[in-house]
Design an enzyme around this catalytic site. Sequence first.
Site, PDB file in Angstrom:
ATOM      1  N   TYR A 131      -4.114   8.449   2.247  1.00  0.00           N
ATOM      2  CA  TYR A 131      -4.406   7.437   1.288  1.00  0.00           C
ATOM      3  C   TYR A 131      -4.710   8.137  -0.170  1.00  0.00           C
ATOM      4  O   TYR A 131      -4.241   7.805  -0.997  1.00  0.00           O
ATOM      5  CB  TYR A 131      -5.733   6.622   1.696  1.00  0.00           C
ATOM      6  CG  TYR A 131      -6.197   5.653   0.881  1.00  0.00           C
ATOM      7  CD1 TYR A 131      -5.572   4.415   0.420  1.00  0.00           C
ATOM      8  CD2 TYR A 131      -7.174   5.838  -0.025  1.00  0.00           C
ATOM      9  CE1 TYR A 131      -5.993   3.373  -0.374  1.00  0.00           C
ATOM     10  CE2 TYR A 131      -7.924   4.974  -1.056  1.00  0.00           C
ATOM     11  CZ  TYR A 131      -7.101   3.715  -1.005  1.00  0.00           C
ATOM     12  OH  TYR A 131      -7.573   2.908  -1.985  1.00  0.00           O
ATOM     13  N   LYS A 174      -2.823   7.901  -3.426  1.00  0.00           N
ATOM     14  CA  LYS A 174      -3.245   7.341  -4.848  1.00  0.00           C
ATOM     15  C   LYS A 174      -3.266   8.483  -5.857  1.00  0.00           C
ATOM     16  O   LYS A 174      -3.056   8.115  -6.936  1.00  0.00           O
ATOM     17  CB  LYS A 174      -4.783   7.002  -4.285  1.00  0.00           C
ATOM     18  CG  LYS A 174      -5.056   5.686  -3.728  1.00  0.00           C
ATOM     19  CD  LYS A 174      -4.389   4.638  -4.172  1.00  0.00           C
ATOM     20  CE  LYS A 174      -4.847   3.217  -3.695  1.00  0.00           C
ATOM     21  NZ  LYS A 174      -3.989   2.060  -4.440  1.00  0.00           N
TER      22      LYS A 174
END
Length: 281
Positions: free
Chosen positions: A166, A170
């Site tokens: 993640y 991001k």
Amino acid sequence: MAKLLEGKVAIITGAGAGIGREHALYFAREGAKVVVNDLGGDRHGGGRGGEAADKTVADIKAAGGEAVANYDSVATREGADGILWSALAKYGRVDILVNNAGILRDRTIVNMSDQDLNVVLDVHLKGTFFCMQAVARQMKVQGAGGRIVNTTSLSGLIGNFGQGNYGAAKGGIYSLTRIAALEFAKMRVTVNAVAPVAVTRMTEDLPMMAGVSTADLGPQFISPVAAFLASDLAADLTGQIVGVQGRKVFQYRMEETDGVTRDDGMWTPAELKERWAEISR
Ligand code: NAI
């Protein structure tokens, strides 16, 4: 008085729940015609269905707003094209894209499966890329500028334990935001990002959220910032990363230190060790 987003057509991805749903309701209240995209899965990316997007659309219409549902996944080029097509078929144009859809599959790097890596990169990083690319191509044809608001995270900007997939996605969205801001400037399309913290189904069971109420840290605090970045008020802002944590709004910046330069020759590892405090100051 004219509303902030009067007459604008806004695509909001992942708008069936959490922050995206708040964005959709807020943008519609501010006069936007909203394409409410959501594939309706669980927070790990499993399952799908139309109820979440339909509910947001119904709530917007009940409040007197204008919206249409789309159930495509942002994670494929076909899905991104389908989302754009929903905007064009219903409203004939697109002025705003908010890339918000997301999932979590937290694992430490040592324990990460290929699937957990790939699915998270596909939804966040490729999803943001595909939707930006499809919409920017359309905005170029329209020739009237536009606004893109991406969604990054402190996990990608600063780092967070157990979020190698993640956080990498991001962090990539941060880079995409900076690069798209440069590339789309001549089209008068601005590209900024929000980095939110909010109690949603994605975060409600995290230790940092224990005892925190949505009244203080709910998703509703993120939407005015996204609306600002999506509006004419932010025509002169691009490539900016805006942190939002409840009532606090701030800016994230990548920093380069002054560093230390040698007069001649090359640094040795031992010298770098010796001068590290100056290099990193
Ligand atoms: P959420 O789980 O409440 O909502 C995410 C929505 O995205 C869901 O409705 C889901 O169905 C949808 N979605 C997932 N995959 C999709 C796909 N492939 N195509 C279309 N829709 C899809 O999560 P939340 O908290 O509202 O998160 C929104 C965004 O904010 C995400 O990008 C998340 O990474 C980001 N974010 C959230 C933080 C927080 O504290 N809640 C912190 C930092 C970033």
